[in-house]
Every structure is written in C-alpha cells, then in structure tokens.
Write an enzyme that holds these catalytic residues in place. Structure first.
Site, short mmCIF file in Angstrom:
data_model
loop_
_atom_site.label_atom_id
_atom_site.label_comp_id
_atom_site.label_asym_id
_atom_site.label_seq_id
_atom_site.Cartn_x
_atom_site.Cartn_y
_atom_site.Cartn_z
N GLU A 110 -24.92 -27.74 29.71
CA GLU A 110 -24.76 -29.01 29.01
C GLU A 110 -23.29 -29.41 29.08
OE1 GLU A 110 -27.07 -29.31 25.17
OE2 GLU A 110 -27.24 -27.16 25.51
N ARG A 347 -27.81 -11.91 27.11
CA ARG A 347 -26.55 -12.63 27.20
C ARG A 347 -25.38 -11.64 27.17
NH1 ARG A 347 -25.66 -16.51 22.31
NH2 ARG A 347 -23.64 -16.68 23.36
N LYS A 357 -19.53 -21.28 21.03
CA LYS A 357 -18.90 -22.57 21.28
C LYS A 357 -18.29 -23.13 20.01
CE LYS A 357 -20.88 -25.07 24.31
NZ LYS A 357 -21.83 -25.93 25.05
#
Length: 832
Positions: A110, A347, A357
């Site tokens: 994104e 992850r 983030k």
C-alpha cells in the site's frame, strides 16, 4: 489417440476433456495436466476455468496454456541461491503436477508509508521464487485508500524494490511489465460488487460503524444479522449506484458481503466490501465516490493478473476464507478466469527496533529521528543510506528463512550479514576518529616517507600510498596513562608499532588546563621500519593505525548504533511506551581524519577503516570538500560483548596434575556454556548437517560448530536461538569442516524427535552451566587424551530431561544464573 490428425481422435479428445471437467467438479485436475500426460491430447480452444487438484477449490487460468512439456523445463531447484522452504516445495510440486505453465507472483504494498526490513523478506520471497522457477513478479500498488496515499511513498517504494532486487536503485525494473495499480481495476471491482448483489450475496448496510461493531459479536459470541440484510436485490442495486454517484455522505451506507454472522471467523461475518469516501484519487481523480475494501480488491486483483501464488504474512491467514469466498462467488461471472492460491508465511520480527508502521510514524513525527531515511531507521531507505548493501539484506532474508513459525531475529544476524557482504569488497584505509597529536621528536625535520600497502589484504585491488612524517594522529583510545591489564597500545614510557611504519616510544604527555591529553611527545626507532624487529629488541605487541597530520583529510564521522537499548522496545514498561527505550547513544558525531588515499576511493561504495569498522559516504550530506562517513557496522558484535561483560563470571579452570583432575567429579570437568546461534547454514556436502556460528562468550568471537540437526529442526528456526554447548571437546572435522563444540539436545529416539536444550530467559551468553549440589565447574581446557575423552560419555549416561522436561544430571537440575535448562516438550529423554 495415436493419430491426432483423425477426426475421430479430435472428437474423442474434446469429449475426454469435457468428461474430466464434468465428472470431477469438486476435485478437478487442470486440462493442462491431463493433456500433458497424453501428448496426443490437445487443449480445448476456449476451455472453462478448471479447479486445481489441491485443497480449497482453486481455479487455473487456461489463457495461453500450453502442454506440460513446457512446464517440465522449469528448474527443479533454486537458481538464485535462495534456500528451499515449504513454499518453494509447494511451487515445485505444482509444476511437477502440471497445475501451472508459468509461475506468477506479486509484491503489492500500500503506498501509505516507507518499506521496512520486514517488507524485504516478502520482496525477496516473491521475486526469488519467481526467478527460481523462471516466472515473473508483478509490481502492484494496492491504492484503494486515497486518503493515506502519497506520491512520495510510491517513488520510495519503487526505488527500494529496484535496489533490493536489481542491486541498483536506478537500475532496470525487476518486475514484469509496467507498474500496476489496484485502481486500474476499479471498474471491474464495481462490476463484481454488482454481480454479488444480483446473486443475493451482498447488500447495502445502513447501520452506523458503532452499530456494526455491536452486531458483529465477539470471538465467544455470534453476531446478529443486520435489519437491512434482507433488502431486495433491486433496492440494493439502486442504493449502491447512489453510493457510486455520491448521493450519500461518508459513513451513511456501505456495501457488505452476505455470508454468515455466526461464523467462528470474524472476517466472514458479513465483511464490508465498499465504503463511501469522497476523496480525490491520485490515479483516477474524482471519478469515484466509493472505494473497495482491501480484502475485496486484493483477491480480484490477483485473479485479474493471473497470479499463481499469492504469498502473504500470517496475519492474513484468517482472511483466506474471504479471499476464496469472493473468487468462488465470481466464478460464474465473466470477470475473472483464475483463482490464485493464497499461502501464508511468518512475518519478520527484529530485535532492538520496531517495524510497526504506527511506531515508525511516531519516531518520524516526534523528531526522534531525522526522517524516514535516517540511517538508524529500519526502513529500507534508512539501511541503504547507512550503507547496508542489497546483498546483505538478501543474505539476511535467506538466513532468516521462510516458515510459519514465529521468529524474533537478533539484530546481530543482520549485522553479521553486512560484515559478510563487505569483507571481500570494501577497500581498506586508516582513519582516526578521536585524534591525539603525536610529535616524533627525533624525526628528521621536513622528511616525508611513503609506505605502500594493499588496498585489500586478500583481494587484488591495487596498492595505496600512505605518507609518514614527524607528526601523526593516533586515536585517543589507543593511549592510556593508567592502562588496564592486557592493554598493549601506547602508554607513558611504553612502545607501540604504527602499522606499516615504525615503533614509537612515548616520552612525554602534554595536557591542557583541564587535564585533557592534547599531545604526546615520542621517539621512533629507525630500525623497525615496515614490521622489522632488530636483533636484541623485544617484539612490540601493540599495532595501531595512524594518519600524518600534514596530509590527513578531515571528515565528519557519524557513528551509528542500535536505535533502542532493549531487545523488545516497550515490553518492560506497563504502558508499553517504546520511546522510553530509545538509545541516547544511537548517533555520535565526531570530527576525524583519514589517510589521503581515501580521496581516490570515493567512487568505491564502502571502506573499512582498519580496526574501526565498515563505513560509507553519506548519500545526502557528504561533499568532496566536506566528507561525511556513516558507520555501517562494527568489525565485531560489540553488543554481545557488552552482554558478556554483564554475565556472571565463572572461575577460570587452572591447569592441574592429571591425578588431581581424575579425582574430580566428571560433570565439573565439562565446559558447558550458554550459547546463542548467530547464523546457521546447511553443510555443502552433508544434507543432515548444519554449520553454525555460535557465540559462547569467547574473546575470539563465535565458534564454528557442526551439528546433525538438519533432519530435525528447520533452518529458519535456528537463527538467533539460545542453546547449550559443550565447549571443551577435542575439535573434530565433520565432512571437511572443523567443529569446535557440541550442541546439546534432548533426543526422543523412538519418535525421531530432537529439541535444543534451551537456557531460560535472562541467561547470559558464555556463562557456565552448573549442577545443583556439585562444585563449581573446573573444566579441563580440552578433553583430548584417551582418559579425558571418556569423561563426556560417562556423564551422558546420567544426563536427561525429567518428567517436566527439565535437564537433570543424576536427578539434580542443570542451572544458569537465570534458572534451569529445559527442552520445549521432550520429557524423560536422554540429552546428547
């Protein structure tokens, strides 16, 4: 069948493929696989999408499909050097069974932030497996939220991917074709939503966001159906079109899938598919007043691009049923022609930093760092500016590996990859970061002598000339008025060798008014030139770097360190405030000096300042007349040394007469220590063996240890693990590699299960393991004689895990300063 030219044969072939399609509607083989096994069979001109043979009912795009003879040309292993893992094995199996004639992956970030090291794992995986199997990777931006997207993020992401995959941020695009965007498919998304409404599988919701949360239920209670769930198809179509036309305000209505409000998976409780968002989009302008939700757009984008393997991290595992539901419900439309296979992997979690983030934004907006590309940041742009190479990041991702197991990787693994990538490529030079002037009083006035040295000690990278005069700078750390034991550098009245030049002796120390040393007066021995030690002179132990004051090039050196002082920032505070763990010494700026040959090395990407570390020019601030160097990484892992310094010190074993040694209990003669696996790789000549670098507290650095764990513990689970090591066995070669220890494990031989014997949290690297009720260990330096070699087998007879999995010797627990050793779940098994 033997004659493909006969009309009867062609009719049979058509009928055969159609029979396969009809008779196996729930577990279907692809027509490509069927035809590939019988070369005389051909593909139907316009075959229907067919389900794959594996679970979940996947569809295979038959566009441009060719017989599987082409597929068989795919590689059977890695061609890019990446390691095999469960995903590459899955893809290999798909190819062998003819499910695909080309592997297509994608990297779909994104555009609402900078990429970080966690993304590097996904980039390397997607581009790596595609390359391994001669496939392609699409670069796609999931730009479904115009409010948070920015062109700055788009540009940085493309630069990062080029740099990491191609090795050059301005190099060729490593992805297939043009950059793609989810917004390219907005019309298809809308048509797909309309199709679901017409099927009675979607409806317009008029509950508020808060009411929707209330109706959704929880993990323990089912949800309630919305009072608007049973609107008619006609009303839903009319309202959805009004949403598109901007007739409703944001939050007034949304489009939801009609699935199951009692599903145990919250993602399947009528998830939102579209919301009203009156915002201008970078790509589509003001055409749309509604935007699709990520889960709805992502799976359709994958299908439209004919992605064969949609690889994502484990947080999307619970979203996979929705991914499949959407595509299954669109199967009877003409909008998509394939059903990609979503597969999840763990992850990347990295110690001593944060990858959230939200937290990265806090660091930037709170001015705790100097922007997204600050060299202390874990962003790809940050580590690139610091000086990490793409090869280092790719090696790091390879060492971390791919699995579904949670991992928390020590920063030292990444740092070691940087050292590995730079060791053979970085030029060498002298640098003094904290200069003290040394005046050589017996040096002939005005004389300048040149010393020649290799640019690289092992590689043919040419020579460099280093001027030497009667005045030089040395580093302040290389001088001590009150030296500790073992200090072999310059001291008052002491001598040290200036590398490549002469031995000097300190005669006088000059200080300023505050007592700070500002100059050293010394003499040199002309007979000690270039490493020579004249007859009758004791050899000088200390060798230090230097630069001549007359030709030294001034520079600014930015000494970067870890951004946080704790492995898991914030975990030690009740409020979870990670900012309280910021390392106030993560950046130190010093004014140093380098040898003049550095000016000829500026085109080189990296330089090792000898005895100091690896450095590179700062890409933003360094100028030819004002050099700025960033420290990439130290020459050794200083953080492990700091941990070792804080660890309990075990008494050193003093040599004793053989008779005395034999009177000791066997167990106290063993040097069993807490260790940490810094890196691990497969033995090149033995599939069952791993070659590990394990830190056991030795001053010389990590030991190389070969273990037979490859058939029991996945490679990706070895990195960063704490372990227990028997350190004083006689070193032995195992398939050509010398092993300097043994990793202790619990072994369930009946079930073929092996687990590491693990220290408790808080145990210090290098500390010796003790046994309750026995004397402190006084290990033999090396168990090498025939008598000594019997010590370990005798101990091993009584070494095992108890009924609770704790390590015991003759029933007594094995202990560290933080508690006992144990295996994860192996009980009553021997330790070996």
């Amino acid at each position: 069948l033997s004659s493909t030219s006969s009309e009867a044969s062609l009719k049979f072939q058509d009928a055969f493929v159609n029979v396969v399609h009809r008779s196996t509607s729930n577990k279907m083989h692809s027509a490509a696989a069927v035809c590939g096994q019988w070369p005389s069979l051909r593909m139907l001109p316009n075959p229907k999408p067919l389900r794959l043979a594996t679970g979940g009912g996947r569809l295979l795009s038959m566009k441009g499909a060719s017989p599987s003879a082409d597929i068989k040309e795919q590689p059977t292993g890695s061609e890019s050097g990446s390691r095999k893992h469960f995903i590459s094995n899955m893809i290999q199996k798909d190819i062998e069974e003819g499910r695909h004639n080309k592997v297509v992956t994608r990297f779909p970030p994104e555009p609402n932030g900078y990429l970080h090291i966690g993304h590097a794992k996904s980039i390397c995986l997607n581009f790596g497996v595609a390359k391994d199997f001669k496939g392609v990777t699409n670069m796609r931006f999931d730009d479904t939220n115009p409010v948070k997207e920015d062109q700055e993020y788009v540009d940085s992401i493309l630069t990062d991917v080029r740099w990491l995959v191609s090795g050059d941020e301005k190099g060729p695009d490593p992805w297939d074709g043009n950059v793609r965007h989810a917004s390219d498919y907005f019309d298809v998304f809308y048509d797909a939503a309309v199709h679901l409404i017409k099927k009675g599988k979607a409806y317009v919701e008029s509950l508020s966001a808060e009411e929707m949360r209330e109706y959704r239920g929880s993990l323990t209670t089912p949800g309630k159906e919305s009072p608007y769930r049973d609107r008619s198809v006609e009303e839903n179509l009319e309202m959805f079109e009004k949403m598109k036309n901007g007739d409703y305000e944001e939050g007034q209505h949304c489009l939801r899938a009609k699935i199951d409000m009692a599903s145990p998976n919250l993602n399947m409780r009528d998830p939102a598919l579209y919301r009203v968002r009156k915002a201008e989009h970078v790509m589509t302008g003001n055409k749309w007043c509604i935007y699709p939700m990520y889960d709805f757009a992502h799976c359709i984008s994958d299908a439209l691009e004919e992605i064969t393997h949609s690889l994502c991290t484990l947080e999307f595992e619970d979203h996979r049923p929705l991914y499949d539901w959407v595509l299954d419900e669109l199967e009877d439309s003409d909008l998509i022609t394939c059903h990609p296979r979503q597969t999840e992997f763990s992850r990347l979690n990295l110690q001593y930093t944060v990858l959230s983030k939200r937290k990265l934004i806090q660091l930037v907006e709170g001015k705790h760092v100097a922007g997204w590309s600050d060299p202390r940041m874990p962003t790809i742009s940050g580590v690139r500016r610091r000086g990490y190479t793409p090869e280092a990041l790719r090696l790091f991702c390879e060492r971390v590996g791919i699995s579904k197991a949670d991992n928390n990787i020590d920063m030292s693994v990444l740092e070691d990859c940087a050292r590995t990538s730079l060791e053979d490529t970085a030029a060498r030079a002298f640098a003094v970061l904290q200069p003290i002037k040394v005046t050589i009083t017996n040096w002939p006035e005005g004389k300048v002598e040149m010393f020649e040295a290799d640019v690289h000690p092992k590689k043919d990278m040419g020579k460099r000339e280093i001027p030497f005069s009667g005045s030089v700078y040395i580093d302040s750390d290389d001088f001590s008025e009150n030296p500790p034991k073992g200090f072999f550098r310059l001291t008052p009245g002491g001598s040290v060798r200036l590398k490549f030049a002469y031995v000097i002796t300190c005669e006088e120390v000059i200080k300023d008014a505050d007592g700070k040393v500002v100059e050293i007066k010394a003499t040199y021995n002309p007979d000690t030139r270039a490493g020579n030690t004249p007859e009758g002179m004791n050899k000088v132990k200390g060798i230090i770097q230097w630069v001549s004051t007359e030709t030294a090039v001034p520079c600014e050196v930015r000494v970067y360190d870890r951004l946080f002082t704790t492995e898991n920032p914030g975990s030690g505070h009740e409020d979870g405030d990670f900012l309280r763990d910021l390392n106030e010494n993560s950046l130190q700026i010093v004014k140093g000096a380098v040898e003049p040959s550095v000016l000829k090395m500026l085109d080189a990407s990296h330089i090792q300042f000898e005895r100091v570390g690896y450095f590179c020019q700062d890409a933003e601030d360094s100028k030819p007349d004002a050099l700025v160097f960033n420290r990439v990484v130290t020459l050794r892992d200083n953080w492990s040394k700091q941990a070792e310094a804080q660890a309990p010190k075990a008494a050193k074993a003093e040599p004793a007469a053989p008779a005395d040694r034999n009177e000791l209990e066997d167990v106290v003669r063993l040097d069993i220590r807490v260790g940490k696996i810094i890196s691990a790789e497969k033995h090149p000549d033995a599939d069952a063996l791993y070659i590990e670098k394990i830190d056991v507290g030795d001053e010389e650095g990590p030991r190389t240890i070969v273990s037979g764990l490859a058939n029991y513990i996945p490679l990706e689970e070895m990195q960063g693990r704490m372990c227990t090591v028997l350190c004083n066995l006689k070193p032995a070669k195992m398939r050509g590699v010398e092993s300097a220890g043994m990793v202790l494990c619990g072994s369930d031989n009946e079930n073929g299960k092996v687990q590491l014997l693990e220290p408790p949290a808080g145990a210090k690297i290098g500390e010796r393991v003790t046994v309750e009720g026995y004397d402190e260990p006084t290990p033999d330096p090396v168990l090498k004689s025939k008598t000594q070699q019997k010590v370990w087998p005798r101990v091993a007879e009584d070494l095992k895990t108890d009924a609770e999995g704790r390590a015991v010797y003759k029933g007594k627990p094995l202990l560290t300063s933080a508690g006992g050793l144990s295996c994860a779940d192996l009980k009553d098994v021997p330790i070996s």
